[in-house]
Design a protein around this motif. Structure first.
Motif, PDB file in Angstrom:
ATOM      1  N   VAL A  58       0.840  -1.198   0.000  1.00 38.12           N
ATOM      2  CA  VAL A  58       0.000   0.000   0.000  1.00 38.12           C
ATOM      3  C   VAL A  58       0.877   1.251   0.000  1.00 38.12           C
ATOM      4  O   VAL A  58       0.600   2.219  -0.729  1.00 38.12           O
ATOM      5  N   PHE A  59       1.944   1.244   0.816  1.00 34.51           N
ATOM      6  CA  PHE A  59       2.855   2.385   0.835  1.00 34.51           C
ATOM      7  C   PHE A  59       3.500   2.600  -0.532  1.00 34.51           C
ATOM      8  O   PHE A  59       3.732   3.732  -0.952  1.00 34.51           O
ATOM      9  N   LEU A  60       3.818   1.506  -1.218  1.00 36.69           N
ATOM     10  CA  LEU A  60       4.389   1.616  -2.554  1.00 36.69           C
ATOM     11  C   LEU A  60       3.400   2.324  -3.480  1.00 36.69           C
ATOM     12  O   LEU A  60       3.777   3.182  -4.290  1.00 36.69           O
ATOM     13  N   GLY A  61       2.128   1.975  -3.355  1.00 34.58           N
ATOM     14  CA  GLY A  61       1.101   2.646  -4.140  1.00 34.58           C
ATOM     15  C   GLY A  61       1.010   4.133  -3.802  1.00 34.58           C
ATOM     16  O   GLY A  61       0.896   4.990  -4.688  1.00 34.58           O
ATOM     17  N   PHE A  62       1.077   4.445  -2.488  1.00 37.88           N
ATOM     18  CA  PHE A  62       1.061   5.850  -2.068  1.00 37.88           C
ATOM     19  C   PHE A  62       2.230   6.608  -2.696  1.00 37.88           C
ATOM     20  O   PHE A  62       2.078   7.731  -3.183  1.00 37.88           O
ATOM     21  N   ALA A  63       3.417   5.985  -2.648  1.00 37.03           N
ATOM     22  CA  ALA A  63       4.613   6.637  -3.171  1.00 37.03           C
ATOM     23  C   ALA A  63       4.494   6.875  -4.668  1.00 37.03           C
ATOM     24  O   ALA A  63       4.864   7.944  -5.177  1.00 37.03           O
ATOM     25  N   LEU A  64       3.968   5.900  -5.390  1.00 37.94           N
ATOM     26  CA  LEU A  64       3.791   6.058  -6.837  1.00 37.94           C
ATOM     27  C   LEU A  64       2.788   7.166  -7.155  1.00 37.94           C
ATOM     28  O   LEU A  64       2.865   7.801  -8.210  1.00 37.94           O
ATOM     29  N   ALA A  65       1.852   7.383  -6.230  1.00 36.17           N
ATOM     30  CA  ALA A  65       0.870   8.449  -6.419  1.00 36.17           C
ATOM     31  C   ALA A  65       1.418   9.811  -6.044  1.00 36.17           C
ATOM     32  O   ALA A  65       0.741  10.832  -6.228  1.00 36.17           O
ATOM     33  N   GLY A  66       2.640   9.833  -5.500  1.00 31.17           N
ATOM     34  CA  GLY A  66       3.275  11.106  -5.150  1.00 31.17           C
ATOM     35  C   GLY A  66       3.055  11.555  -3.726  1.00 31.17           C
ATOM     36  O   GLY A  66       3.294  12.727  -3.400  1.00 31.17           O
ATOM     37  N   ALA A  67       2.622  10.658  -2.836  1.00 25.00           N
ATOM     38  CA  ALA A  67       2.383  11.035  -1.440  1.00 25.00           C
ATOM     39  C   ALA A  67       3.691  11.409  -0.759  1.00 25.00           C
ATOM     40  O   ALA A  67       4.708  10.726  -0.913  1.00 25.00           O
ATOM     41  N   VAL A  72       9.234   5.259  -3.202  1.00 26.97           N
ATOM     42  CA  VAL A  72       9.114   4.103  -4.083  1.00 26.97           C
ATOM     43  C   VAL A  72      10.311   3.185  -3.910  1.00 26.97           C
ATOM     44  O   VAL A  72      10.172   1.952  -3.826  1.00 26.97           O
ATOM     45  N   LEU A  73      11.504   3.775  -3.822  1.00 27.85           N
ATOM     46  CA  LEU A  73      12.718   2.968  -3.707  1.00 27.85           C
ATOM     47  C   LEU A  73      12.751   2.186  -2.399  1.00 27.85           C
ATOM     48  O   LEU A  73      13.055   0.982  -2.388  1.00 27.85           O
TER      49      LEU A  73
END
Length: 244
Positions: A58-67, A72-73
């Protein structure tokens, strides 16, 4: 309530001849360890989990969304390391599957080495949040937790997965006698949820009060102690060690 307490007591102190022997309390200790390391990773390494991969995806998804505050890394590296550790745990379990006690003790020995590596980095590098050196802690911890998850899965002890409690919570409220389900494992399920929470609480308090090295040192000590105790209990004729 009486049934709940009895089941909890049997989980912590298994009766003689129990088919899982000392494995349930040991796995509860590893569940506490999960809370400890996720407190370290989330609070000290920047919004990343090394054990709870559901949250990490879920955090990876947040990061990809620019949160803001999510990387992402960091999430991707943790996820890759966890999967690598799980794959290694699968191979490890295949080689030592004949004796469950030696399997877990050996796996915890490997985990202890990985924790020691993370501990050394945390001592040498100091504050790690937002710094490239944090990956030198994320990777060994995620490897260790992937290994732990794979081994716990192979053991087949119900309701103690050591890393997630979604199914445990669902079973706790869904499988009740009132709706026709089995309620005899409620004590183990409650203890599993509590163990994860206690680990997170302890990890957070130690991290804020004394720093990351102490939390990792406590985790390393827990692993080393549990591995030594289990190895001593893992006699060749232990019935629980070969139970399916």
């Amino acid at each position: 309530m009486r049934t709940l307490l009895v089941d909890a007591a049997r989980t912590l102190v298994p009766p003689k001849g129990d088919r899982h022997g000392p494995l349930p309390p040991l796995l509860l200790a590893l569940t506490v360890l999960t809370g400890l390391v996720d407190a370290v990773s989330y609070l000290g390494l920047g919004h990343v989990f090394v054990a709870n991969m559901t949250g990490n995806v879920v955090f990876l998804g947040f990061a990809l969304a620019g949160a803001q505050g999510h990387s992402v890394l960091a999430s991707g590296v943790s996820l890759a390391a966890f999967v690598t550790g799980a794959a290694a745990g699968g191979r490890f379990g295949g080689r030592l599957a004949a004796h469950r006690g030696r399997l877990v003790a050996g796996a915890m020995g490997v985990q202890a080495l990985l924790f020691a590596a993370a501990l050394v980095v945390s001592v040498v590098a100091g504050s790690l949040e937002g710094r490239p050196a944090r990956f030198l802690v994320i990777v060994p911890l995620a490897l260790a937790m992937g290994l732990q998850n794979a081994v716990a899965r192979r053991l087949g002890v119900p309701d103690v997965t050591t890393t997630v409690v979604n199914q445990t919570l669902t079973g706790l409220v869904a499988d009740t006698a009132d709706v026709g389900g089995a309620a005899h494992r409620r004590g183990r399920r409650v203890l599993s949820v509590l163990a994860l929470g206690v680990g997170g609480l302890t990890g957070g308090l130690l991290l804020f009060g004394a720093g990351m090295p102490l939390v990792l040192g406590v985790g390393l000590g827990l692993l080393a102690t549990a591995a030594a105790v289990l190895w001593r209990l893992s006699t060749p004729d232990a019935v629980w060690a070969t139970a399916p």
